[in-house]
Design a protein around this motif. Structure first.
Motif, PDB file in Angstrom:
ATOM      1  N   VAL B  84      96.907 -28.584  18.392  1.00  0.00           N
ATOM      2  CA  VAL B  84      96.254 -27.356  18.872  1.00  0.00           C
ATOM      3  C   VAL B  84      94.981 -27.092  18.077  1.00  0.00           C
ATOM      4  O   VAL B  84      93.908 -26.812  18.643  1.00  0.00           O
ATOM      5  CB  VAL B  84      97.232 -26.165  18.765  1.00  0.00           C
ATOM      6  N   THR B  85      95.078 -27.215  16.748  1.00  0.00           N
ATOM      7  CA  THR B  85      93.891 -26.979  15.913  1.00  0.00           C
ATOM      8  C   THR B  85      92.790 -27.973  16.266  1.00  0.00           C
ATOM      9  O   THR B  85      91.612 -27.604  16.374  1.00  0.00           O
ATOM     10  CB  THR B  85      94.249 -27.123  14.430  1.00  0.00           C
ATOM     11  N   GLY B  86      93.167 -29.235  16.443  1.00  0.00           N
ATOM     12  CA  GLY B  86      92.185 -30.263  16.770  1.00  0.00           C
ATOM     13  C   GLY B  86      91.500 -29.968  18.093  1.00  0.00           C
ATOM     14  O   GLY B  86      90.280 -30.099  18.228  1.00  0.00           O
ATOM     15  N   ALA B  87      92.297 -29.539  19.093  1.00  0.00           N
ATOM     16  CA  ALA B  87      91.713 -29.211  20.387  1.00  0.00           C
ATOM     17  C   ALA B  87      90.725 -28.069  20.247  1.00  0.00           C
ATOM     18  O   ALA B  87      89.630 -28.101  20.823  1.00  0.00           O
ATOM     19  CB  ALA B  87      92.814 -28.845  21.368  1.00  0.00           C
ATOM     20  N   ALA B  88      91.091 -27.069  19.427  1.00  0.00           N
ATOM     21  CA  ALA B  88      90.183 -25.941  19.222  1.00  0.00           C
ATOM     22  C   ALA B  88      88.894 -26.407  18.572  1.00  0.00           C
ATOM     23  O   ALA B  88      87.792 -25.987  18.965  1.00  0.00           O
ATOM     24  CB  ALA B  88      90.859 -24.877  18.353  1.00  0.00           C
ATOM     25  N   LEU B  89      89.010 -27.308  17.574  1.00  0.00           N
ATOM     26  CA  LEU B  89      87.810 -27.806  16.894  1.00  0.00           C
ATOM     27  C   LEU B  89      86.907 -28.543  17.871  1.00  0.00           C
ATOM     28  O   LEU B  89      85.688 -28.350  17.878  1.00  0.00           O
ATOM     29  CB  LEU B  89      88.221 -28.746  15.761  1.00  0.00           C
ATOM     30  N   TYR B  91      86.813 -28.255  21.087  1.00  0.00           N
ATOM     31  CA  TYR B  91      86.222 -27.284  22.005  1.00  0.00           C
ATOM     32  C   TYR B  91      85.001 -26.632  21.347  1.00  0.00           C
ATOM     33  O   TYR B  91      83.970 -26.408  21.984  1.00  0.00           O
ATOM     34  CB  TYR B  91      87.261 -26.230  22.379  1.00  0.00           C
ATOM     35  N   GLY B  92      85.114 -26.371  20.041  1.00  0.00           N
ATOM     36  CA  GLY B  92      84.006 -25.750  19.326  1.00  0.00           C
ATOM     37  C   GLY B  92      82.781 -26.641  19.236  1.00  0.00           C
ATOM     38  O   GLY B  92      81.653 -26.159  19.159  1.00  0.00           O
ATOM     39  N   THR B  93      82.973 -27.968  19.244  1.00  0.00           N
ATOM     40  CA  THR B  93      81.814 -28.849  19.096  1.00  0.00           C
ATOM     41  C   THR B  93      81.080 -29.058  20.404  1.00  0.00           C
ATOM     42  O   THR B  93      80.035 -29.700  20.405  1.00  0.00           O
ATOM     43  CB  THR B  93      82.226 -30.234  18.570  1.00  0.00           C
ATOM     44  N   LEU B  94      81.635 -28.545  21.532  1.00  0.00           N
ATOM     45  CA  LEU B  94      81.048 -28.930  22.823  1.00  0.00           C
ATOM     46  C   LEU B  94      79.604 -28.494  22.950  1.00  0.00           C
ATOM     47  O   LEU B  94      78.799 -29.195  23.558  1.00  0.00           O
ATOM     48  CB  LEU B  94      81.881 -28.352  23.963  1.00  0.00           C
ATOM     49  N   ASP B  95      79.261 -27.319  22.394  1.00  0.00           N
ATOM     50  CA  ASP B  95      77.855 -26.930  22.531  1.00  0.00           C
ATOM     51  C   ASP B  95      77.065 -27.143  21.253  1.00  0.00           C
ATOM     52  O   ASP B  95      76.052 -26.495  21.034  1.00  0.00           O
ATOM     53  CB  ASP B  95      77.725 -25.480  23.031  1.00  0.00           C
TER      54      ASP B  95
ATOM     55  N   TYR C  16      81.164 -35.641  15.776  1.00  0.00           N
ATOM     56  CA  TYR C  16      81.994 -34.455  15.550  1.00  0.00           C
ATOM     57  C   TYR C  16      83.440 -34.741  15.901  1.00  0.00           C
ATOM     58  O   TYR C  16      84.356 -34.306  15.203  1.00  0.00           O
ATOM     59  CB  TYR C  16      81.497 -33.295  16.404  1.00  0.00           C
ATOM     60  N   TRP C  17      83.665 -35.488  16.989  1.00  0.00           N
ATOM     61  CA  TRP C  17      85.037 -35.724  17.423  1.00  0.00           C
ATOM     62  C   TRP C  17      85.776 -36.612  16.433  1.00  0.00           C
ATOM     63  O   TRP C  17      86.927 -36.352  16.091  1.00  0.00           O
ATOM     64  CB  TRP C  17      85.045 -36.334  18.825  1.00  0.00           C
ATOM     65  N   LEU C  18      85.077 -37.652  15.951  1.00  0.00           N
ATOM     66  CA  LEU C  18      85.734 -38.533  14.981  1.00  0.00           C
ATOM     67  C   LEU C  18      86.089 -37.752  13.717  1.00  0.00           C
ATOM     68  O   LEU C  18      87.188 -37.908  13.167  1.00  0.00           O
ATOM     69  CB  LEU C  18      84.819 -39.706  14.619  1.00  0.00           C
ATOM     70  N   PHE C  19      85.172 -36.878  13.279  1.00  0.00           N
ATOM     71  CA  PHE C  19      85.463 -36.134  12.060  1.00  0.00           C
ATOM     72  C   PHE C  19      86.594 -35.143  12.302  1.00  0.00           C
ATOM     73  O   PHE C  19      87.394 -34.892  11.407  1.00  0.00           O
ATOM     74  CB  PHE C  19      84.213 -35.424  11.544  1.00  0.00           C
ATOM     75  N   SER C  20      86.674 -34.605  13.538  1.00  0.00           N
ATOM     76  CA  SER C  20      87.799 -33.725  13.842  1.00  0.00           C
ATOM     77  C   SER C  20      89.110 -34.492  13.731  1.00  0.00           C
ATOM     78  O   SER C  20      90.091 -33.993  13.169  1.00  0.00           O
ATOM     79  CB  SER C  20      87.673 -33.154  15.244  1.00  0.00           C
ATOM     80  N   VAL C  21      89.125 -35.729  14.261  1.00  0.00           N
ATOM     81  CA  VAL C  21      90.351 -36.534  14.189  1.00  0.00           C
ATOM     82  C   VAL C  21      90.737 -36.764  12.733  1.00  0.00           C
ATOM     83  O   VAL C  21      91.901 -36.582  12.334  1.00  0.00           O
ATOM     84  CB  VAL C  21      90.147 -37.880  14.923  1.00  0.00           C
ATOM     85  N   LEU C  22      89.736 -37.131  11.906  1.00  0.00           N
ATOM     86  CA  LEU C  22      90.009 -37.352  10.479  1.00  0.00           C
ATOM     87  C   LEU C  22      90.559 -36.093   9.830  1.00  0.00           C
ATOM     88  O   LEU C  22      91.544 -36.120   9.072  1.00  0.00           O
ATOM     89  CB  LEU C  22      88.720 -37.720   9.760  1.00  0.00           C
ATOM     90  N   MET C  23      89.923 -34.971  10.163  1.00  0.00           N
ATOM     91  CA  MET C  23      90.322 -33.709   9.557  1.00  0.00           C
ATOM     92  C   MET C  23      91.755 -33.378   9.936  1.00  0.00           C
ATOM     93  O   MET C  23      92.558 -32.952   9.101  1.00  0.00           O
ATOM     94  CB  MET C  23      89.370 -32.628  10.057  1.00  0.00           C
ATOM     95  N   MET C  52      81.506 -34.892   5.784  1.00  0.00           N
ATOM     96  CA  MET C  52      80.829 -35.760   6.761  1.00  0.00           C
ATOM     97  C   MET C  52      80.198 -34.933   7.874  1.00  0.00           C
ATOM     98  O   MET C  52      79.110 -35.262   8.357  1.00  0.00           O
ATOM     99  CB  MET C  52      81.828 -36.743   7.358  1.00  0.00           C
ATOM    100  N   VAL C  53      80.868 -33.867   8.296  1.00  0.00           N
ATOM    101  CA  VAL C  53      80.277 -33.025   9.337  1.00  0.00           C
ATOM    102  C   VAL C  53      78.936 -32.481   8.857  1.00  0.00           C
ATOM    103  O   VAL C  53      77.927 -32.557   9.555  1.00  0.00           O
ATOM    104  CB  VAL C  53      81.222 -31.864   9.702  1.00  0.00           C
ATOM    105  N   TYR C  54      78.932 -31.964   7.632  1.00  0.00           N
ATOM    106  CA  TYR C  54      77.688 -31.400   7.098  1.00  0.00           C
ATOM    107  C   TYR C  54      76.579 -32.446   7.045  1.00  0.00           C
ATOM    108  O   TYR C  54      75.457 -32.205   7.480  1.00  0.00           O
ATOM    109  CB  TYR C  54      77.933 -30.849   5.694  1.00  0.00           C
ATOM    110  N   ILE C  55      76.920 -33.625   6.470  1.00  0.00           N
ATOM    111  CA  ILE C  55      75.885 -34.643   6.305  1.00  0.00           C
ATOM    112  C   ILE C  55      75.380 -35.099   7.663  1.00  0.00           C
ATOM    113  O   ILE C  55      74.182 -35.317   7.863  1.00  0.00           O
ATOM    114  CB  ILE C  55      76.437 -35.830   5.503  1.00  0.00           C
TER     115      ILE C  55
END
Lengths: 146, 178, 145
Positions: B84-89, B91-95, C16-23, C52-55
């Motif tokens: 759930v947290t990952g999906a929210a993150l 979603y946040g990156t989409l824009d 961003y997605w890869l870093f989300s997965v790592l996180m 990594m997101v910041y950089i």
């Protein structure tokens, strides 16, 4: 610790080079990647490597714990002191232009060097102190268990 | 590579291997930082992550234990929370702006301003150092103080000074109870 | 949402997605695993992915590292990446190792008090302590120690 001959010889060669590199990173940080934080960590690594290979007792003869504890505080004082010096010279806190009023950018050079030195001292001392704290406890696992 | 290493950390049970893998993880991320132009950061990450933190984790292992016990709890609840947290993150990156785009909000405020002013005001080639020590001197003073405080904390917790005092305290307690 | 899933959009957001997965991998270790040392390593993975997101936000395509030539003669054609995230993350890494070592020190103390570093065992021991206190002082405190 009589075994590990290769490790001992290589460590003796490397410790000096690592320290020299730490100083290079410290004082060449204005021109190339590097600065107080990195130099502090590299310097600490030199002491930690020496301690790992030649036992804690020997490294504490070179760099005694009381000195480490003093240096932890000295670095922060050095940093804050640079700021206070510029305050006494009539500028704002940490405005290094105060150090050479006629040529502000070279004042900045001196200020940055001083501040980075403070950072380097603190980081080195904190890392070495943490290593001493961890290594100074009697281990639960003997060498054979690894 | 990074994701694979991280998943290996999840699966491993030997803490020694985990310590080594976290070192590998740090080195790989340092490589990533170099490709993203952050040479100073990569330098720090390689020295700190692969050097000091591995030594500290190993030191902790020597004082505690080498293997992890398998837990009996089901992994479903944490997995649900994480998904759930990952999906929210995501979603946040989409824009968010595209990677490397020069007109992103990050690139249009103080960053280029520092790059321009640093040339005449500070006059040293490494802009990272000039921002670190001069423009953001307060920040760095604060960070140094944090490192200082953490060092003091570790010394208080495990340097042995405390043990001695606690033994004294216990003696006093016993005498009071009597 | 007015987003088109073009190839450019997907590639531009892949970081961003890869870093989300790592996180999330780091978060999973912290939440699901019981061993305290492993939790700290998970926390480190989490932390590194934030770095990594910041950089990655500071990177400009075609840019180079923000270090001028030694003679300070700057070619206006050259694009430099944003140095500000680098500064923030540089200090964050060092602060991160300091706090990590504080956490490890706490683990060492926990090991000395409880003789274990598994979360389940620690909770069990604490429950036993509470029950023992209930047995001794329970009546005086209404059964809730």
């Amino acid at each position: 610790m009589r075994h590990h001959l290769i490790l001992r010889v290589i460590t003796k060669l490397l410790v000096g080079a690592i320290m020299l590199f730490a100083f290079y990173v410290q004082f060449h940080g204005d021109f190339s990647p590097g600065g107080g934080f990195q130099a502090g960590v590299i310097m600490a690594v030199a002491f930690i490597l020496y301690g790992l290979v030649f036992s804690l007792h020997n490294v504490q003869k070179v760099f005694p714990p009381w000195l480490v504890h003093k240096l932890v505080a000295l670095g922060v004082l050095f940093y804050a002191g640079t700021g206070i010096v510029s305050m006494f010279l009539g500028y704002t806190f940490l405005d290094y232009g105060a150090l050479v009023p006629s040529h502000p950018s070279s004042g900045q050079h001196y200020g940055i060097l001083a501040v980075e030195l403070g950072v380097g001292i603190t980081v080195t001392a904190v890392m070495v102190a943490i290593y001493y704290a961890f290594a100074g406890r009697p281990p639960r696992l003997s060498d054979e268990e690894w | 590579m990074l994701v694979l290493t991280a998943i290996a950390v999840v699966r491993m049970r030997s803490l020694f291997a985990i310590a080594m893998l976290s070192g590998v993880f740090s080195l790989l991320s340092a490589l990533l930082f170099v490709t993203m132009d952050a040479v100073d950061v990569a330098f720090t990450e390689a020295a700190v992550g692969a050097g000091i933190s591995t030594v500290l984790v190993l030191g902790t292992l020597a004082l505690t234990s080498r293997f992890e016990k398998p837990t009996k709890r089901s992994p479903m609840v944490p997995l649900f929370v994480v998904l759930v947290t990952g999906a929210a993150l995501i979603y946040g990156t989409l824009d968010m702006p595209n990677f490397g785009s020069p007109d992103a909000p990050v690139q249009t405020h103080v960053g280029p301003d520092y790059l321009e002013r640093s040339v005449e005001e500070i006059d040293i080639p490494n802009v990272v150092t000039s921002i670190l020590a001069s423009y953001r001197g307060y920040d760095t003073l604060g960070e140094t103080a944090v490192v200082f405080t953490a060092g003091i904390g570790v010394l208080l917790l495990i340097s042995g000074l405390r043990l001695r005092r606690r033994r004294d305290d216990e003696d006093e307690d016993e005498s009071e109870e009597v | 949402m007015g987003f088109e899933l073009t190839q450019e959009y997907i590639l531009g957001h892949m970081n961003y997605w890869l870093f989300s997965v790592l996180m999330m991998t780091g978060l999973y270790i912290v939440v699901a695993k019981g061993n305290l040392v492993k939790k700290i390593v998970g926390l480190n993975i989490f932390q590194t992915s934030v770095f990594m997101v910041y950089i990655s936000m500071g990177k400009i395509t075609g840019g180079t590292a923000p270090i001028f030539p030694q003679d300070m003669e700057i070619d206006p054609e050259v694009v430099y990446s944003n140095p500000l995230p680098h500064v923030l993350i540089l200090t964050a890494i060092v602060v991160g190792i300091a706090t990590t070592s504080l956490g490890l020190a706490l683990i060492v103390r926990i090991q000395e008090e409880f003789n274990t570093i598994e979360e389940d065992d620690i909770l069990k021991i604490e429950r036993a302590i509470v029950q023992a206190e209930n047995a001794i002082h329970g009546d005086a405190m209404g059964g809730r120690a």
